[in-house]
Design a protein around this motif. Sequence first.
Motif, mmCIF file in Angstrom:
data_model
loop_
_atom_site.group_PDB
_atom_site.id
_atom_site.type_symbol
_atom_site.label_atom_id
_atom_site.label_comp_id
_atom_site.label_asym_id
_atom_site.label_seq_id
_atom_site.Cartn_x
_atom_site.Cartn_y
_atom_site.Cartn_z
ATOM 1 N N UNK A 80 0.700 -1.010 0.152
ATOM 2 C CA UNK A 80 -0.150 0.045 -0.077
ATOM 3 C C UNK A 80 0.849 1.180 -0.093
ATOM 4 N N UNK A 81 2.097 1.004 0.529
ATOM 5 C CA UNK A 81 2.801 2.342 0.506
ATOM 6 C C UNK A 81 3.424 2.493 -0.890
ATOM 7 N N UNK A 82 3.708 1.514 -1.464
ATOM 8 C CA UNK A 82 4.061 1.415 -2.805
ATOM 9 C C UNK A 82 3.179 2.280 -3.807
ATOM 10 N N UNK A 83 1.827 1.841 -3.550
ATOM 11 C CA UNK A 83 0.667 2.369 -4.181
ATOM 12 C C UNK A 83 0.668 3.892 -3.892
ATOM 13 N N UNK A 84 0.795 4.331 -2.840
ATOM 14 C CA UNK A 84 0.781 5.601 -2.686
ATOM 15 C C UNK A 84 1.763 6.527 -3.137
ATOM 16 N N UNK A 85 3.230 5.769 -3.142
ATOM 17 C CA UNK A 85 4.054 6.611 -3.923
ATOM 18 C C UNK A 85 4.101 6.716 -5.470
ATOM 19 N N UNK A 86 3.322 5.618 -6.039
ATOM 20 C CA UNK A 86 3.424 5.191 -7.492
ATOM 21 C C UNK A 86 2.588 6.490 -8.384
ATOM 22 N N UNK A 87 3.176 6.749 -9.365
ATOM 23 C CA UNK A 87 2.428 7.537 -10.480
ATOM 24 C C UNK A 87 1.683 6.729 -11.391
ATOM 25 N N UNK A 88 2.210 5.372 -11.865
ATOM 26 C CA UNK A 88 1.349 4.463 -12.381
ATOM 27 C C UNK A 88 1.473 3.144 -11.719
ATOM 28 N N UNK A 89 0.479 2.428 -11.514
ATOM 29 C CA UNK A 89 0.280 1.148 -10.765
ATOM 30 C C UNK A 89 0.132 -0.133 -12.029
ATOM 31 N N UNK A 90 0.690 -0.892 -12.111
ATOM 32 C CA UNK A 90 0.558 -2.147 -12.865
ATOM 33 C C UNK A 90 0.062 -3.286 -12.005
ATOM 34 N N UNK A 91 -1.360 -3.501 -12.111
ATOM 35 C CA UNK A 91 -2.020 -4.617 -11.242
ATOM 36 C C UNK A 91 -1.934 -5.914 -12.132
ATOM 37 N N UNK A 92 -0.949 -6.949 -11.459
ATOM 38 C CA UNK A 92 -0.552 -8.062 -12.316
ATOM 39 C C UNK A 92 -1.647 -9.160 -11.533
ATOM 40 N N UNK A 93 -2.323 -9.924 -12.452
ATOM 41 C CA UNK A 93 -3.005 -11.078 -12.297
ATOM 42 C C UNK A 93 -2.872 -12.265 -12.915
ATOM 43 N N UNK A 94 -3.388 -13.302 -12.712
ATOM 44 C CA UNK A 94 -3.085 -14.685 -13.026
ATOM 45 C C UNK A 94 -3.874 -15.385 -13.848
ATOM 46 N N UNK A 95 -3.441 -15.620 -15.079
ATOM 47 C CA UNK A 95 -4.805 -16.154 -16.119
ATOM 48 C C UNK A 95 -5.136 -17.641 -15.700
ATOM 49 N N UNK A 96 -4.319 -18.123 -15.264
ATOM 50 C CA UNK A 96 -4.653 -19.655 -14.817
ATOM 51 C C UNK A 96 -5.602 -19.814 -13.600
#
Length: 437
Positions: A80-96
């Motif tokens: 969550x701290x990284x989210x607050x610092x970020x200008x762009x967030x890559x939300x990675x999910x799993x297709x499997x």
Amino acid sequence: MSEGLPVVAVVGAPNVGKSSLVNRILGRRRAVVAEEPGTTRDRGYARAEWAGREFLLVDTGGMEPAARMGLEALVTLQARVAVEEADVIVHLTDARTGPTEADAAIARELLRSGAEVVLAVNKLDDPSDDTERYRFYALGEGEPHPVSALHGIGVGDLLDEVVSRLPETTPPVEEDLLPGIAIIGRPNVGKSTLLNRLLGQERAVVSEAAGTTTDVVESEVEVELDGGLRERFALLDTAGVGRRAHRARGVPYYSALRTGGAIRRAAVSLLVVDAVEGLVAGDLQLARQVEEAGRSLGVLLNKRDLVPASRLRELEEQAAVRLPDLKPPVLAISALTGSGVEKVLPFAAGLHRAFTAKIPTHELAEYVNRLTADNTPPRGVKIRYATQTGTAPPRFTLFATRPGDLPENYLRYLENALRERYELYGVTLKLKLKSSR
């Protein structure tokens, strides 16, 4: 670490391949990767570049929004701290696995934050079939970008989308690599607690469980020196290395490799020792790594609030006896209470000064002349001249008649005198003999 660069954070549920994607983007194994979930726990920062745009890439641990206690909650807090610092967030999910409740909870949290979010669906290893990604439209984060971090498929297209959303920034001025201070030690001796004390924030995950840190965590610190001067260092928190790390497999093995790399990269290593347990074989193994790397070492006796002063004096004497080639200085602290922690960075700066010390030739030659006059070399050997021939660590060359006849104990006498005179504690002094002819 890189002032002025935009920040891109990779977040997601545990074991969706965040560290694999980070490694793929960086083109090297920056993050520890393993099959078991929860391998990454702290925030890991690295500079990255795509299509002429530089940015700071942040790897995070698996987010578990429902977690309220324990290690999972601490790791989620780091993300969550990284989210607050970020200008762009890559939300990675799993297709499997398809969209999970954890994915949905993370998506809701990211959408509430108002941040720029790019949705990526990992483990789509067949470029001719990406139909599984369409199920992820249900998360409400827009276009699901198909990628395979393992094979590099789709990563370029994903980065095109990421950099298109980065804010315009002034390119940072290139700076020399900061000298490093590595915090090293066995598992669960208080390294991450000390790091958080030094930085005044929860920069590293701290837990009662041993081995919480699995990668190297880097931060920048500034130390005020004598005379009001200030110097900046890169502070490196490392994974705890057990006595049998060289025989370990998986995460412990790679974490030990990262720690070894941090020792070689850092000018100064601070060995955190549990004052209750004392100086044990695992501590001595780490000290030998520092010595073999040719770096400087200081010993921090942690948990001083739990032992009497006599025990601290005993451990200080042990460090001098058991590490004679380094003779590291010792500082007693309590990372938990903060007692003595204010002295740690000046202590490390002093080690760095010793490591990079440069002694004027005329001063060194005169001092060695006085030493040889007070204690004449045996067997008719005469030391005619002395000069410093290197730094980091300090290296000296002595020009003498019949240098092969100078005994080891006399060299040790000169070494100890130089160490005391110029406060060269915690470094391996290298004395080389040459014929004065």
